[in-house]
Design a protein around this motif. Sequence first.
Motif, PDB file in Angstrom:
ATOM      1  N   VAL A 168      12.374   6.711  18.082  1.00 53.73           N
ATOM      2  CA  VAL A 168      12.480   5.261  17.448  1.00 53.73           C
ATOM      3  C   VAL A 168      12.503   4.118  18.260  1.00 53.73           C
ATOM      4  N   ARG A 169      11.984   4.170  19.283  1.00 53.68           N
ATOM      5  CA  ARG A 169      11.749   3.141  20.405  1.00 53.68           C
ATOM      6  C   ARG A 169      10.533   2.481  20.397  1.00 53.68           C
ATOM      7  N   GLU A 170       9.797   2.910  19.423  1.00 51.37           N
ATOM      8  CA  GLU A 170       8.350   2.042  19.447  1.00 51.37           C
ATOM      9  C   GLU A 170       7.907   2.282  17.807  1.00 51.37           C
ATOM     10  N   PHE A 171       7.038   1.159  17.152  1.00 51.44           N
ATOM     11  CA  PHE A 171       6.762   1.181  15.866  1.00 51.44           C
ATOM     12  C   PHE A 171       5.505   0.466  15.903  1.00 51.44           C
ATOM     13  N   ALA A 172       4.970   0.622  14.476  1.00 45.08           N
ATOM     14  CA  ALA A 172       4.010  -0.176  14.078  1.00 45.08           C
ATOM     15  C   ALA A 172       4.196  -0.455  12.517  1.00 45.08           C
ATOM     16  N   SER A 173       3.250  -1.372  11.938  1.00 39.73           N
ATOM     17  CA  SER A 173       3.439  -1.561  10.518  1.00 39.73           C
ATOM     18  C   SER A 173       1.866  -1.621   9.963  1.00 39.73           C
ATOM     19  N   ILE A 174       1.948  -1.196   8.755  1.00 38.21           N
ATOM     20  CA  ILE A 174       0.730  -1.317   7.883  1.00 38.21           C
ATOM     21  C   ILE A 174       0.976  -1.929   6.560  1.00 38.21           C
ATOM     22  N   GLY A 175       0.215  -3.070   6.144  1.00 35.60           N
ATOM     23  CA  GLY A 175       0.171  -3.603   4.974  1.00 35.60           C
ATOM     24  C   GLY A 175      -0.544  -3.186   3.839  1.00 35.60           C
ATOM     25  N   ALA A 176      -0.240  -3.202   2.649  1.00 34.12           N
ATOM     26  CA  ALA A 176      -1.183  -2.875   1.551  1.00 34.12           C
ATOM     27  C   ALA A 176      -2.388  -3.399   1.659  1.00 34.12           C
ATOM     28  N   THR A 177      -3.635  -2.705   1.428  1.00 31.34           N
ATOM     29  CA  THR A 177      -4.898  -3.058   1.578  1.00 31.34           C
ATOM     30  C   THR A 177      -5.910  -2.966   0.310  1.00 31.34           C
ATOM     31  N   GLU A 178      -6.963  -3.500   0.195  1.00 33.77           N
ATOM     32  CA  GLU A 178      -7.492  -3.696  -0.781  1.00 33.77           C
ATOM     33  C   GLU A 178      -8.616  -2.596  -0.643  1.00 33.77           C
ATOM     34  N   PRO A 179      -9.194  -1.860  -1.707  1.00 34.59           N
ATOM     35  CA  PRO A 179     -10.410  -0.824  -1.444  1.00 34.59           C
ATOM     36  C   PRO A 179     -11.488  -1.194  -0.972  1.00 34.59           C
ATOM     37  N   LEU A 180     -12.102  -0.621   0.046  1.00 31.86           N
ATOM     38  CA  LEU A 180     -13.441  -1.027   0.645  1.00 31.86           C
ATOM     39  C   LEU A 180     -14.546  -1.419  -0.474  1.00 31.86           C
ATOM     40  N   ARG A 181     -15.229  -2.485  -0.289  1.00 33.05           N
ATOM     41  CA  ARG A 181     -16.427  -2.745  -1.128  1.00 33.05           C
ATOM     42  C   ARG A 181     -17.513  -3.058  -0.190  1.00 33.05           C
ATOM     43  N   GLY A 182     -17.686  -2.528   1.067  1.00 31.74           N
ATOM     44  CA  GLY A 182     -18.591  -2.431   2.021  1.00 31.74           C
ATOM     45  C   GLY A 182     -18.133  -2.105   3.222  1.00 31.74           C
ATOM     46  N   PRO A 183     -18.766  -1.908   4.147  1.00 31.73           N
ATOM     47  CA  PRO A 183     -18.516  -1.533   5.659  1.00 31.73           C
ATOM     48  C   PRO A 183     -17.345  -2.528   6.253  1.00 31.73           C
ATOM     49  N   TYR A 219     -15.528  -2.559   9.920  1.00 28.41           N
ATOM     50  CA  TYR A 219     -15.250  -2.399  11.370  1.00 28.41           C
ATOM     51  C   TYR A 219     -14.099  -2.607  12.032  1.00 28.41           C
ATOM     52  N   LEU A 220     -13.854  -1.958  13.141  1.00 26.83           N
ATOM     53  CA  LEU A 220     -12.694  -1.944  13.819  1.00 26.83           C
ATOM     54  C   LEU A 220     -12.895  -1.474  15.365  1.00 26.83           C
ATOM     55  N   ASP A 254     -12.986   4.850  -4.966  1.00 31.06           N
ATOM     56  CA  ASP A 254     -12.341   3.992  -4.549  1.00 31.06           C
ATOM     57  C   ASP A 254     -11.613   4.588  -3.224  1.00 31.06           C
ATOM     58  N   ILE A 255     -11.791   3.901  -2.276  1.00 33.75           N
ATOM     59  CA  ILE A 255     -10.831   4.295  -0.900  1.00 33.75           C
ATOM     60  C   ILE A 255     -10.217   3.340  -0.119  1.00 33.75           C
ATOM     61  N   VAL A 256      -9.246   3.645   0.428  1.00 39.08           N
ATOM     62  CA  VAL A 256      -8.535   2.660   1.335  1.00 39.08           C
ATOM     63  C   VAL A 256      -8.331   3.351   2.884  1.00 39.08           C
ATOM     64  N   ALA A 257      -8.071   2.729   3.868  1.00 44.36           N
ATOM     65  CA  ALA A 257      -8.110   3.685   5.379  1.00 44.36           C
ATOM     66  C   ALA A 257      -7.623   2.759   6.366  1.00 44.36           C
ATOM     67  N   GLY A 258      -7.200   3.489   7.300  1.00 36.19           N
ATOM     68  CA  GLY A 258      -6.623   2.776   8.552  1.00 36.19           C
ATOM     69  C   GLY A 258      -6.541   3.763   9.793  1.00 36.19           C
ATOM     70  N   GLN A 292       2.571   4.705  22.804  1.00 37.73           N
ATOM     71  CA  GLN A 292       1.307   4.276  22.389  1.00 37.73           C
ATOM     72  C   GLN A 292       1.463   4.428  20.718  1.00 37.73           C
ATOM     73  N   VAL A 293       2.138   3.396  20.319  1.00 40.24           N
ATOM     74  CA  VAL A 293       2.167   3.714  18.480  1.00 40.24           C
ATOM     75  C   VAL A 293       1.430   2.539  17.823  1.00 40.24           C
ATOM     76  N   ALA A 294       0.532   2.688  17.031  1.00 39.65           N
ATOM     77  CA  ALA A 294      -0.428   1.676  16.715  1.00 39.65           C
ATOM     78  C   ALA A 294      -0.935   2.046  15.054  1.00 39.65           C
ATOM     79  N   VAL A 295      -1.090   1.181  14.136  1.00 35.35           N
ATOM     80  CA  VAL A 295      -1.640   1.219  12.983  1.00 35.35           C
ATOM     81  C   VAL A 295      -2.803   0.130  12.854  1.00 35.35           C
ATOM     82  N   TRP A 296      -4.162   0.361  12.644  1.00 33.93           N
ATOM     83  CA  TRP A 296      -4.964  -0.486  12.367  1.00 33.93           C
ATOM     84  C   TRP A 296      -5.614  -0.409  11.145  1.00 33.93           C
ATOM     85  N   PRO A 297      -5.348  -1.379  10.320  1.00 34.05           N
ATOM     86  CA  PRO A 297      -6.078  -1.573   8.809  1.00 34.05           C
ATOM     87  C   PRO A 297      -7.601  -1.538   9.090  1.00 34.05           C
ATOM     88  N   LEU A 298      -8.407  -0.969   7.990  1.00 39.63           N
ATOM     89  CA  LEU A 298      -9.768  -1.423   7.824  1.00 39.63           C
ATOM     90  C   LEU A 298     -10.047  -2.083   6.440  1.00 39.63           C
TER      91      LEU A 298
END
Length: 492
Positions: free
Chosen positions: A359-374, A376-377, A445-449, A465-471
């Motif tokens: 509990v000394r490092e964190f990341a956050s991820i928000g709600a995302t919309e389903p992908l409707r095309g490619p 890139y990250l 429908d898909i969502v991803a990160g 290293q704690v990270a969450v990257w949305p797509l």
Amino acid sequence: MTGLLSDLKFRIGACVLALALAGGVGVVTKPKAATTRAEGVEEPARTVVNRTALACPVLGAGVKTQSLVSAVAPTLPEDTPTASGDEAPLSIAPLDTTANPVGSVLARGRIATTAPTSKLATLGIQGTGPLAAGTAATVTTTAPEGVNRGMASAPCVVPGSDFWFVGASGATGRRDVLVLTNLDSINAEVDVTLYGPAGQLDAPNARGVVVPARGTTEIYLGQVAAGQRDLALHVESTGGRVAPAVRDNATNGKIPAGVDWLNQSATPAEKVVVPAIAPGGGVRILTVANPTDLQATANLTVNGPNGPFKPAGLSTMQIPAGSVKVIRLEKVLHGDASAVTITSDQPVTASARVTDSTVREFASIGATEPLRGPAYLVIPAHKQPAVLQVTAPGETAGVKFELRDAANKMVQARSVDLVGGATTLITFKPQARPTYLMVEQLRGDIVAGVTLMPPAKPDEDDVPQVAVWPLTTSLVFRAQLGAQPDVGAALK
């Protein structure tokens, strides 16, 4: 003739014929053959993008803090239209127009990375021409000690006029700052609406905030929402465009407890999905915001690796009008990689906060919309495996991904069938240099990160290293306002 002109059907037919003639007789006599795609998948809109602008914010000053930006004009599908002309470089530069660039994107598919620096300054990525289409970038800051200890990494922000952030705080132990960046040559003005556990807040100092041309403005949430533990923010530009980001420094007493950027959340809707809740130990906090004037009744479904389930005692929650509500999920997730689907009788949005086991490092991820095309990250260099978490919140679905290295060489590629309601994991090996990822929905429908977590037993000198990257769907494949109508569609 007068009778014909007064006939509604005749007038509509005449208008359609006129449009057809304006578009060329070929529209009538030689319509384009239909493109066949998998059932349930619409052909993504393709827009010629000839200009790019991204803002890459930085943390506040700290001990031994190093920051860099990695950017790419990714390889696009063969039939994707791009702007004409020479591939002029995209500039990576400070906001001051007199400052020299610190990097450039020179060729499609090749990642450009700025030199790590302790001179922390917001960078902009801008340019015109063929390389603008699909441009993606990630800003990453690390520090081995001090208030910025750990890793803060997030996609650079496309300027716009409407943004949501969920999971911020103005309470003791949090130093959250809304950073507003203006890449344009005229001032912008912003209204920020804040929602707390007891309802919408009266925050006059967050209204009519001026963001200077080619500059930044910071709003400290501890000042405009002092003592408010859980917050949601609605950032609306009333003039000009802005690129907002929420910087979050956490402490446990005097001990640093991590730093990161809060990823944006999707626009409130009656169904939203928070993807990529990382596996492993630590805390998992879900924050749901109801910005409407009515109480919301929300139902939660966890999309785990083995399929969907209703968490016992937590499957239904009441969220008062204009407020936010928080629940802890680590006991029901059992350390599994998951997503959370929220259905509600009022529009809501949400985010999840994940920590490492200490509990000394964190990341956050928000709600995302389903992908409707490619999507890139750019994924920065990482010592631990990174994990692509893909969720099919509804029926069975399919996804394709490609991971390429800094020289555009394929590292890993695959098409995957997804079980309806479940979260599927795809692991990428540690990389000493940045890579970039393409994820495309094939059906359903898909969502991803992408998630990154530290080892169970890190070395003493390791920077966690704690990270969450949305797509999210690339701008190239989103329907654009003001697009020209398809004349042939009226003739079908």
